[in-house]
Design a protein around this motif. Structure first.
Motif, PDB file in Angstrom:
ATOM      1  N   LEU A  62       0.844  -1.184   0.000  1.00  0.00           N
ATOM      2  CA  LEU A  62       0.000   0.000   0.000  1.00  0.00           C
ATOM      3  C   LEU A  62       0.880   1.235   0.000  1.00  0.00           C
ATOM      4  N   GLY A  63       0.521   2.205  -0.782  1.00  0.00           N
ATOM      5  CA  GLY A  63       1.300   3.434  -0.866  1.00  0.00           C
ATOM      6  C   GLY A  63       0.931   4.168  -2.131  1.00  0.00           C
ATOM      7  N   PRO A  64       1.553   5.324  -2.384  1.00  0.00           N
ATOM      8  CA  PRO A  64       1.216   6.036  -3.616  1.00  0.00           C
ATOM      9  C   PRO A  64       1.563   5.187  -4.841  1.00  0.00           C
ATOM     10  N   GLY A  65       0.763   5.282  -5.860  1.00  0.00           N
ATOM     11  CA  GLY A  65       1.023   4.530  -7.087  1.00  0.00           C
ATOM     12  C   GLY A  65      -0.030   3.479  -7.384  1.00  0.00           C
ATOM     13  N   MET A  66      -1.061   3.376  -6.521  1.00  0.00           N
ATOM     14  CA  MET A  66      -2.081   2.359  -6.765  1.00  0.00           C
ATOM     15  C   MET A  66      -3.202   2.881  -7.661  1.00  0.00           C
ATOM     16  N   LEU A  67      -3.363   4.219  -7.654  1.00  0.00           N
ATOM     17  CA  LEU A  67      -4.387   4.767  -8.533  1.00  0.00           C
ATOM     18  C   LEU A  67      -3.822   4.739  -9.937  1.00  0.00           C
ATOM     19  N   ASN A  68      -4.723   4.594 -10.900  1.00  0.00           N
ATOM     20  CA  ASN A  68      -4.249   4.534 -12.270  1.00  0.00           C
ATOM     21  C   ASN A  68      -3.632   3.177 -12.604  1.00  0.00           C
ATOM     22  N   ILE A 111       3.438  -1.636  -5.908  1.00  0.00           N
ATOM     23  CA  ILE A 111       3.716  -0.222  -6.168  1.00  0.00           C
ATOM     24  C   ILE A 111       5.177  -0.097  -6.613  1.00  0.00           C
ATOM     25  N   ASP A 112       5.448   0.973  -7.300  1.00  0.00           N
ATOM     26  CA  ASP A 112       6.775   1.176  -7.875  1.00  0.00           C
ATOM     27  C   ASP A 112       7.762   1.612  -6.774  1.00  0.00           C
ATOM     28  N   PHE A 113       8.795   0.809  -6.551  1.00  0.00           N
ATOM     29  CA  PHE A 113       9.757   1.127  -5.487  1.00  0.00           C
ATOM     30  C   PHE A 113      10.844   2.090  -5.932  1.00  0.00           C
ATOM     31  N   GLU A 114      10.877   2.372  -7.225  1.00  0.00           N
ATOM     32  CA  GLU A 114      11.914   3.297  -7.701  1.00  0.00           C
ATOM     33  C   GLU A 114      11.389   4.711  -7.894  1.00  0.00           C
ATOM     34  N   LYS A 115      10.113   4.802  -8.090  1.00  0.00           N
ATOM     35  CA  LYS A 115       9.525   6.115  -8.367  1.00  0.00           C
ATOM     36  C   LYS A 115       9.693   7.060  -7.172  1.00  0.00           C
ATOM     37  N   VAL A 116       9.985   8.296  -7.481  1.00  0.00           N
ATOM     38  CA  VAL A 116      10.172   9.306  -6.441  1.00  0.00           C
ATOM     39  C   VAL A 116       8.917  10.167  -6.334  1.00  0.00           C
ATOM     40  N   TRP A 117       8.481  10.380  -5.077  1.00  0.00           N
ATOM     41  CA  TRP A 117       7.261  11.158  -4.838  1.00  0.00           C
ATOM     42  C   TRP A 117       7.582  12.399  -4.018  1.00  0.00           C
ATOM     43  N   GLU A 118       6.792  13.414  -4.221  1.00  0.00           N
ATOM     44  CA  GLU A 118       6.926  14.682  -3.501  1.00  0.00           C
ATOM     45  C   GLU A 118       6.203  14.567  -2.163  1.00  0.00           C
ATOM     46  N   PHE A 119       6.953  14.594  -1.067  1.00  0.00           N
ATOM     47  CA  PHE A 119       6.334  14.440   0.253  1.00  0.00           C
ATOM     48  C   PHE A 119       6.273  15.782   0.978  1.00  0.00           C
ATOM     49  N   GLU A 120       5.092  16.095   1.500  1.00  0.00           N
ATOM     50  CA  GLU A 120       4.921  17.338   2.259  1.00  0.00           C
ATOM     51  C   GLU A 120       4.417  16.979   3.653  1.00  0.00           C
ATOM     52  N   PRO A 121       5.195  17.266   4.724  1.00  0.00           N
ATOM     53  CA  PRO A 121       4.732  16.892   6.069  1.00  0.00           C
ATOM     54  C   PRO A 121       3.495  17.689   6.475  1.00  0.00           C
ATOM     55  N   THR A 122       2.656  17.070   7.291  1.00  0.00           N
ATOM     56  CA  THR A 122       1.531  17.804   7.884  1.00  0.00           C
ATOM     57  C   THR A 122       1.656  17.840   9.408  1.00  0.00           C
ATOM     58  N   VAL A 123       2.733  17.261   9.938  1.00  0.00           N
ATOM     59  CA  VAL A 123       3.029  17.399  11.366  1.00  0.00           C
ATOM     60  C   VAL A 123       4.455  17.932  11.502  1.00  0.00           C
ATOM     61  N   PHE A 129      11.049  11.455  -2.103  1.00  0.00           N
ATOM     62  CA  PHE A 129      11.395  10.147  -1.546  1.00  0.00           C
ATOM     63  C   PHE A 129      10.812   9.020  -2.393  1.00  0.00           C
ATOM     64  N   THR A 130      11.494   7.880  -2.344  1.00  0.00           N
ATOM     65  CA  THR A 130      10.859   6.673  -2.875  1.00  0.00           C
ATOM     66  C   THR A 130       9.991   6.108  -1.752  1.00  0.00           C
ATOM     67  N   VAL A 131       9.162   5.116  -2.089  1.00  0.00           N
ATOM     68  CA  VAL A 131       8.196   4.666  -1.093  1.00  0.00           C
ATOM     69  C   VAL A 131       8.823   3.933   0.087  1.00  0.00           C
ATOM     70  N   ASP A 132      10.041   3.411  -0.051  1.00  0.00           N
ATOM     71  CA  ASP A 132      10.593   2.749   1.140  1.00  0.00           C
ATOM     72  C   ASP A 132      11.696   3.547   1.821  1.00  0.00           C
ATOM     73  N   GLU A 133      11.870   4.801   1.450  1.00  0.00           N
ATOM     74  CA  GLU A 133      12.779   5.663   2.209  1.00  0.00           C
ATOM     75  C   GLU A 133      12.001   6.292   3.366  1.00  0.00           C
ATOM     76  N   PRO A 134      12.586   6.302   4.574  1.00  0.00           N
ATOM     77  CA  PRO A 134      11.870   6.890   5.711  1.00  0.00           C
ATOM     78  C   PRO A 134      11.590   8.378   5.475  1.00  0.00           C
ATOM     79  N   VAL A 135      10.349   8.785   5.746  1.00  0.00           N
ATOM     80  CA  VAL A 135      10.022  10.209   5.661  1.00  0.00           C
ATOM     81  C   VAL A 135       9.922  10.820   7.055  1.00  0.00           C
ATOM     82  N   ALA A 136       9.837   9.953   8.066  1.00  0.00           N
ATOM     83  CA  ALA A 136       9.778  10.460   9.437  1.00  0.00           C
ATOM     84  C   ALA A 136      10.335   9.420  10.392  1.00  0.00           C
ATOM     85  N   GLU A 137      10.909   9.918  11.493  1.00  0.00           N
ATOM     86  CA  GLU A 137      11.352   9.018  12.559  1.00  0.00           C
ATOM     87  C   GLU A 137      10.628   9.380  13.845  1.00  0.00           C
TER      88      GLU A 137
END
Ligand SMILES: Nc1ncnc2c1ncn2[C@@H]1O[C@H](COP(=O)(O)OP(=O)(O)OP(=O)(O)O)[C@@H](O)[C@H]1O
Ligand SMILES: [Mg+2]
Length: 585
Positions: free
Chosen positions: A82-88, A119-131, A175-183
């Protein structure tokens, strides 16, 4: 064979292959573990363990796989990424992207032993924190957003099985989908990727009573048999009666944020239509491509039967994930009968004791587990989201007394019964208005009163009564002919005919008629009622029925559905009806 056993010490060994069902010995496995079967490493799932014997259902064609070949256990349950890339995306029953498979293997649907992540593990997505750093987050909480497609913002959530804690680092970026975006101070790292076992419902705080309709833009559905957002519906119907067209109409027009469309065991060409059709469609709400809020899962009749069993679970798990983000998701499954047949085939290979008509004894339980995952939910992160489930049922010979239809009926709250006679008479959608029902009507009435028109339920009841009366009168007409009826009953038949032809019928393939705003649905019904009221007054004043029915404006009722400027069209029609009928006396 004995040599093979020696060379594969930790792996299991295939003992028997029976279509999609393989038994292996010496496999150290738990129920529902995913395994790789045979030299080609075909994907399978453990479905039974008895002593040293493990039974596996294999999601790929097993021809050529034989005893002695190894079975390797992953130790993981069947899960979706589950993650970005499932739509379409277009997936098979175990979430392998069909386009990736096609690229890797040159052909779609056919090849074996190919693993591809959902989902694509190489694709890079634009991440914007909300916390912010220092904020406390719990399981399920949204920590940031990704613009996934033109229409949908993906919410990045703390996985439900995390402990949670204080955010120690979080940053905007790519980030790619398996790179940590938060700790988190718990030591946990959050990525955009979650895995979830498909046979387990994602947790939620509470199921609530749904009070908002899933507006479908189909007059007979919104008008007479509405489904709620978070509701369940079944569309049973004989061959060629309109199950698929109805499902497509809902996928295109229902006011859900996200659509998960599961093409389950139907003919390849029906799915090809979806695959070719959908990417070209525009989302009526946004003008953007419809696929940018849609996920397709395809297991056509020529694809392996075990993956048909799983496609339903894959679909509903993806739906729940978007629900967790606070979205309203609609899942269509065409057809749940093929799914039940897949269960039947696997069960018979297992030599289980068959229940009714050869279906496994757990048919009812499996159906209800599936529909149970629908609902309006208070999510664990405090948002509210819904999953509506609409399942087509294909009873053999159109006989609704068979087990899949009957068991489904006991569970779902909306029943849209398709009718072979109506389809034959080209009355579309051929939903039988006497057999169909919606148990959501009352709880949705306040919404319709507030958002469409105050007297919606009363006007609807008027239509139901006229149609009921028509049903009774038709029986007499069959015996003695229409002319033997008193004039007022003849007039009722005339009004009912317009209800059927102008209101209930709706052409899915007409540019305008294909979608009907609930306000238009209401106005059209009102116009027919205006005709009714004016006509009965004229009748009372002594005007014969034929003269009333002959009034110029009356047949224009049949053009309301296709009228683009419907407000003007109906205004004018109503005032012409009034004027012309009144001029008769
Ligand atoms: N709302 C509609 N408007 C116009 N035509 C319709 C509508 N619904 C169904 N039809 C007609 O009926 C035909 C059969 O419909 P559909 O393919 O949906 O049936 P089905 O029940 O899915 O059949 P099967 O059992 O073969 O899967 C369509 O090709 C179309 O011509
Ligand atoms: Mg069909």
């Amino acid at each position: 064979m004995s040599q093979a056993i020696e060379t594969v010490d930790e792996d299991g060994v295939i003992e028997r292959v029976s279509g999609p069902v393989v038994t292996a010995t010496d496999l150290d496995a738990r129920m529902n573990d995913v395994v790789y079967v045979g030299n080609e490493g075909l994907m399978g799932e453990v479905i039974e363990i008895e002593g040293n014997l493990t039974t596996i259902q294999v999601y790929e064609e097993t021809s050529g796989v034989g005893p002695g070949e190894p079975v390797e256990n992953t130790g993981e349950p069947l899960s979706v990424d589950l993650g970005p890339g499932m739509l379409n995306a277009i997936y098979d029953g175990v979430q392998r992207p069909l386009d990736v498979l096609e690229e890797k293997m040159g052909t779609a649907f056919l090849d074996r032993g190919v693993d591809a992540p959902g989902i694509d593990f190489e694709k890079v997505w634009e991440f914007e924190p909300t916390v912010d750093e220092g904020d406390s987050v719990g399981p399920g909480d949204v920590i940031g957003e990704v613009p996934e497609t033109a229409s949908i913002t993906h919410k990045v959530m703390v996985p439900p099985n995390y402990e949670g804690g204080e955010v120690t680092s979080i940053e905007a970026g790519e980030f790619t989908v398996d790179e940590p975006v938060a700790e988190l101070d718990s030591g946990e790292e959050v990525t955009m990727h979650q895995e979830w076992p498909v046979r387990e419902a994602r947790p939620a705080n509470e199921k609530e009573t749904p009070t908002i309709p899933l507006v479908s833009g189909q007059r007979i559905l919104d008008g007479l048999f509405p489904i709620a957002k978070g509701g369940t519906a079944a569309i049973p119907g004989p061959f060629g009666s309109g199950k698929t067209v109805t499902q497509h109409q809902l996928a295109k027009w229902a006011d859900a944020d996200i659509v998960v469309y599961v093409g389950c065991g139907e003919r390849g060409n029906e799915m090809t239509e979806v695959i070719e059709d959908f990417p070209e469609l525009e989302d009526p709400k946004t003008g953007k491509p419809l696929m940018s809020r849609t996920c397709l899962i395809a297991n056509t009749s020529n694809m392996p039967v075990a993956a048909r069993e799983s496609c339903i679970y894959t679909g509903i798990t993806i739906a729940e994930y978007f629900r967790d983000m606070g979205y309203d998701v609609a899942l269509m499954a065409d057809s749940t009968s093929r799914w039940a047949e897949a269960m039947r085939e696997i069960s018979s290979r297992l030599e289980e004791m068959p229940g009714e008509e050869g279906y496994p004894a757990y048919l009812a339980a499996s159906l209800s587990e599936f529909y149970e995952r629908a609902g309006l939910f208070q999510n664990i992160n405090g948002t509210q989201g819904s999953v509506s489930v609409i399942g087509a049922v294909s009873p053999p010979g159109g006989d609704f007394s068979e087990p899949v239809t009957q068991n489904t009926l006991r569970i779902v709250k909306t029943f849209w019964a398709l009718d072979a006679d109506l389809a034959e008479r080209r009355h579309f959608p051929s939903i039988n208005w006497t057999e169909s029902y919606s148990l959501y009507r009352q709880q949705l009435d306040p919404w319709f009163r507030e958002n469409v028109e105050e007297d919606w339920p009363e006007v609807r009841q008027w239509a139901v009564d006229v149609l009921d009366e028509e049903g009774e009168l038709q029986e007499i007409v069959q015996l003695v002919g229409k002319d033997a009826l008193p004039e007022d009953q003849q007039l009722t038949l005339e009004v009912a005919r317009y209800l059927r032809e102008a209101w209930l019928q709706q052409n899915a393939f007409h540019d305008v008629d294909t979608y009907c705003d609930p306000k238009k649905t209401y106005r059209m019904l009102r116009a027919i009622k205006t005709f009714n009221d004016e006509a009965f007054e004229a009748l009372e004043a002594g005007v014969p029925v034929e003269e009333i029915a002959d009034v110029d404006a009356v047949p224009r009722l049949n053009r309301m559905g296709t009228a683009e400027e419907w407000n003007e069209f109906i205004d004018e029609l109503e005032s012409d009806l009034e004027e012309q009928i009144r001029s008769l006396y």
